[in-house]
Design a protein around this motif. Sequence first.
Motif, PDB file in Angstrom:
ATOM      1  N   LEU A   1      59.025  32.157  41.755  1.00  0.00           N
ATOM      2  CA  LEU A   1      57.784  32.555  42.441  1.00  0.00           C
ATOM      3  C   LEU A   1      57.399  33.986  42.042  1.00  0.00           C
ATOM      4  O   LEU A   1      56.233  34.261  41.734  1.00  0.00           O
TER       5      LEU A   1
ATOM      6  N   VAL B   1      55.946  33.970  38.580  1.00  0.00           N
ATOM      7  CA  VAL B   1      54.570  33.431  38.564  1.00  0.00           C
ATOM      8  C   VAL B   1      53.596  34.452  39.141  1.00  0.00           C
ATOM      9  O   VAL B   1      52.511  34.668  38.577  1.00  0.00           O
ATOM     10  N   VAL B   2      53.985  35.088  40.248  1.00  0.00           N
ATOM     11  CA  VAL B   2      53.113  36.100  40.856  1.00  0.00           C
ATOM     12  C   VAL B   2      52.864  37.233  39.851  1.00  0.00           C
ATOM     13  O   VAL B   2      51.726  37.704  39.695  1.00  0.00           O
TER      14      VAL B   2
ATOM     15  N   ILE C   1      52.976  37.055  36.558  1.00  0.00           N
ATOM     16  CA  ILE C   1      52.083  36.555  35.481  1.00  0.00           C
ATOM     17  C   ILE C   1      50.629  36.524  35.980  1.00  0.00           C
ATOM     18  O   ILE C   1      49.709  36.920  35.264  1.00  0.00           O
ATOM     19  N   CYS C   2      50.464  36.069  37.230  1.00  0.00           N
ATOM     20  CA  CYS C   2      49.098  36.001  37.787  1.00  0.00           C
ATOM     21  C   CYS C   2      48.461  37.381  37.859  1.00  0.00           C
ATOM     22  O   CYS C   2      47.296  37.563  37.504  1.00  0.00           O
ATOM     23  N   PHE C   3      49.238  38.357  38.328  1.00  0.00           N
ATOM     24  CA  PHE C   3      48.700  39.717  38.403  1.00  0.00           C
ATOM     25  C   PHE C   3      48.308  40.217  37.010  1.00  0.00           C
ATOM     26  O   PHE C   3      47.290  40.887  36.842  1.00  0.00           O
TER      27      PHE C   3
ATOM     28  N   LEU D   1      47.360  38.328  34.487  1.00  0.00           N
ATOM     29  CA  LEU D   1      46.127  37.634  34.097  1.00  0.00           C
ATOM     30  C   LEU D   1      44.924  38.261  34.780  1.00  0.00           C
ATOM     31  O   LEU D   1      43.878  38.471  34.166  1.00  0.00           O
ATOM     32  N   ILE D   2      45.060  38.530  36.076  1.00  0.00           N
ATOM     33  CA  ILE D   2      43.945  39.125  36.830  1.00  0.00           C
ATOM     34  C   ILE D   2      43.616  40.494  36.244  1.00  0.00           C
ATOM     35  O   ILE D   2      42.459  40.855  36.092  1.00  0.00           O
TER      36      ILE D   2
ATOM     37  N   ASN E   1      41.679  40.214  32.909  1.00  0.00           N
ATOM     38  CA  ASN E   1      40.375  39.575  32.954  1.00  0.00           C
ATOM     39  C   ASN E   1      39.167  40.502  32.756  1.00  0.00           C
ATOM     40  O   ASN E   1      38.222  40.105  32.074  1.00  0.00           O
ATOM     41  N   PRO E   2      39.141  41.717  33.350  1.00  0.00           N
ATOM     42  CA  PRO E   2      37.936  42.535  33.175  1.00  0.00           C
ATOM     43  C   PRO E   2      37.555  42.779  31.718  1.00  0.00           C
ATOM     44  O   PRO E   2      36.424  43.115  31.412  1.00  0.00           O
TER      45      PRO E   2
ATOM     46  N   PHE F   1      39.612  36.021  28.749  1.00  0.00           N
ATOM     47  CA  PHE F   1      39.664  34.565  28.845  1.00  0.00           C
ATOM     48  C   PHE F   1      38.336  33.873  28.545  1.00  0.00           C
ATOM     49  O   PHE F   1      38.242  32.664  28.710  1.00  0.00           O
TER      50      PHE F   1
ATOM     51  N   VAL G   1      38.669  30.962  26.117  1.00  0.00           N
ATOM     52  CA  VAL G   1      39.370  29.833  26.738  1.00  0.00           C
ATOM     53  C   VAL G   1      38.415  29.102  27.682  1.00  0.00           C
ATOM     54  O   VAL G   1      38.350  27.873  27.695  1.00  0.00           O
ATOM     55  N   ARG G   2      37.666  29.886  28.468  1.00  0.00           N
ATOM     56  CA  ARG G   2      36.708  29.291  29.400  1.00  0.00           C
ATOM     57  C   ARG G   2      35.621  28.531  28.638  1.00  0.00           C
ATOM     58  O   ARG G   2      35.232  27.437  29.046  1.00  0.00           O
TER      59      ARG G   2
ATOM     60  N   LEU H   1      39.044  28.504  35.638  1.00  0.00           N
ATOM     61  CA  LEU H   1      38.133  28.412  34.489  1.00  0.00           C
ATOM     62  C   LEU H   1      36.842  27.702  34.886  1.00  0.00           C
ATOM     63  O   LEU H   1      35.745  28.122  34.523  1.00  0.00           O
TER      64      LEU H   1
ATOM     65  N   PRO I   1      40.571  34.428  36.234  1.00  0.00           N
ATOM     66  CA  PRO I   1      41.760  33.638  35.899  1.00  0.00           C
ATOM     67  C   PRO I   1      43.016  34.266  36.510  1.00  0.00           C
ATOM     68  O   PRO I   1      43.274  35.444  36.328  1.00  0.00           O
TER      69      PRO I   1
ATOM     70  N   LEU J   1      47.530  32.112  41.612  1.00  0.00           N
ATOM     71  CA  LEU J   1      48.378  32.894  42.521  1.00  0.00           C
ATOM     72  C   LEU J   1      48.366  32.272  43.916  1.00  0.00           C
ATOM     73  O   LEU J   1      49.423  32.080  44.534  1.00  0.00           O
TER      74      LEU J   1
END
Lengths: 268, 184
Positions: A13, A16-17, A19-21, A23-24, A27-28, A32, A35-36, B64, B70, B75
């Motif tokens: 967990l 994953v958290v 990795i998410c941070f 990614l977030i 993003n600016p 992505f 990919v989108r 997406l 993303p 999360l």
Amino acid sequence: MPRKYLTSKLIKLIIVVGICFLLIFLNPKGFFNPVRGFFLRVAYPFQKVFYLSSHKVSSTFTFLSSISDLKKENNDLIKENNHLAGMVALLSSEKKENESLREQLNLVPRDKFDLESAFVIGQDMHGLGSWLLIDKGRSSGIDVDMPVIVFDGILVGKVVEVYGNTAKINLLTDSSSSINVLDLETGSKGIIKGEYGLGIVMDMVSQSDVINTGDTVVTSGLGSNMPKGFLLGKIQEVRATQDKLFQQALVMPRVKYSKLDVVFVVKN
Amino acid sequence: MFPRTIIFLIIFLAVIFQVSFFPNFFGEKTIPDAVLLIVMFWSARKGFEMTLFRTVAAGFMLDLAIFGVPGMNMLSFALVAFGIGFLSKRFLVSDRAWRFFIILCIISAGTIANMAFLDIFSRVYGWANADEAPFFQVTLASYARPWVILSNLILFALIYYPMMRLEKSFDFYEARMSNQRKLF
């Protein structure tokens, strides 16, 4: 943290958290967007079929549920028709006057726009971001910041993201939307802002300006590449801002954004 | 490989349904979270660890499709799936009548938690990017939107048995494949 609490589940967990941070955080920079773009290209045919078929089914249900009201509606329509027949005679003389006033006010005649019609194929499911997804994109000459209207010149938003075959439209109700407008009756200027999907507000109206309930709000043509004269709605309520420096008006949009199926992108 | 492809297709279709199908049938802010529901179903049935990849893929695909940041739904889904896995391991051991009631409670709690996580993350993200002022007057009641919870419960009741059958057929397929591997 004691070691006994660090189970493999918790470690996963945390990873994953993390990795998410990441990614977030990335993003600016538009990391992505390719990919989108690819995802939307793949999803486009499915979205189009699903949205249009569900819209048809939903319209059929709406029609079936309204059958009981048809008799009353028919009577009302006959009355309205008689009233409108009288109005047509009156308005034909006012049409000429309107055209000359439109010319004097420098409003763009509505038939001079290069319009690209597009089907809505997706929308914000929580109504908080207030966006639409349309089935036309870069391949149809659509670009960022182009205004989006419905058939009779009513502004609904503008293009904010463009992909190959799709584009994202931010509606007027989106919190990031900001468009220069004026009160057609009094000429008072202001800025239309969205209220997190809840409605639209004409803000930054000077205290010395006059705005009244029932007045029509149109785009003023100031600032960005938004043409002058697109209709937004009617003023429903006038109030002062919290700091009492400006006036605000709650504007009632002319269309229900969640029920749109066809929109027009103004290309010129 | 075969179950993974089907799972990927299920996630993809759930995303399409959520963005392009349900908005025409449900009112604003009552559209069911189809993707969240399948994530909750998987994590309740198989636990957090076994379904981590599906959870992450579902969150990323939804991000997406809805033009979100993303990672945001990823999360939120990961945290909800962790919570659901934890709760279901402890509470979904009772008899059938209570089991159904507990599943409903868990789905409701997951829906509220997801709304809360997404709202808090987007506020923090907005604040970090100086888009808007921070706003932390968050109360649990503000996320307990009854119509969203109700539409989620109805949709969950509709997808529960088809999903269960599919999962059972996957289990059967995997058992058969492992037997074949042992033989050869």
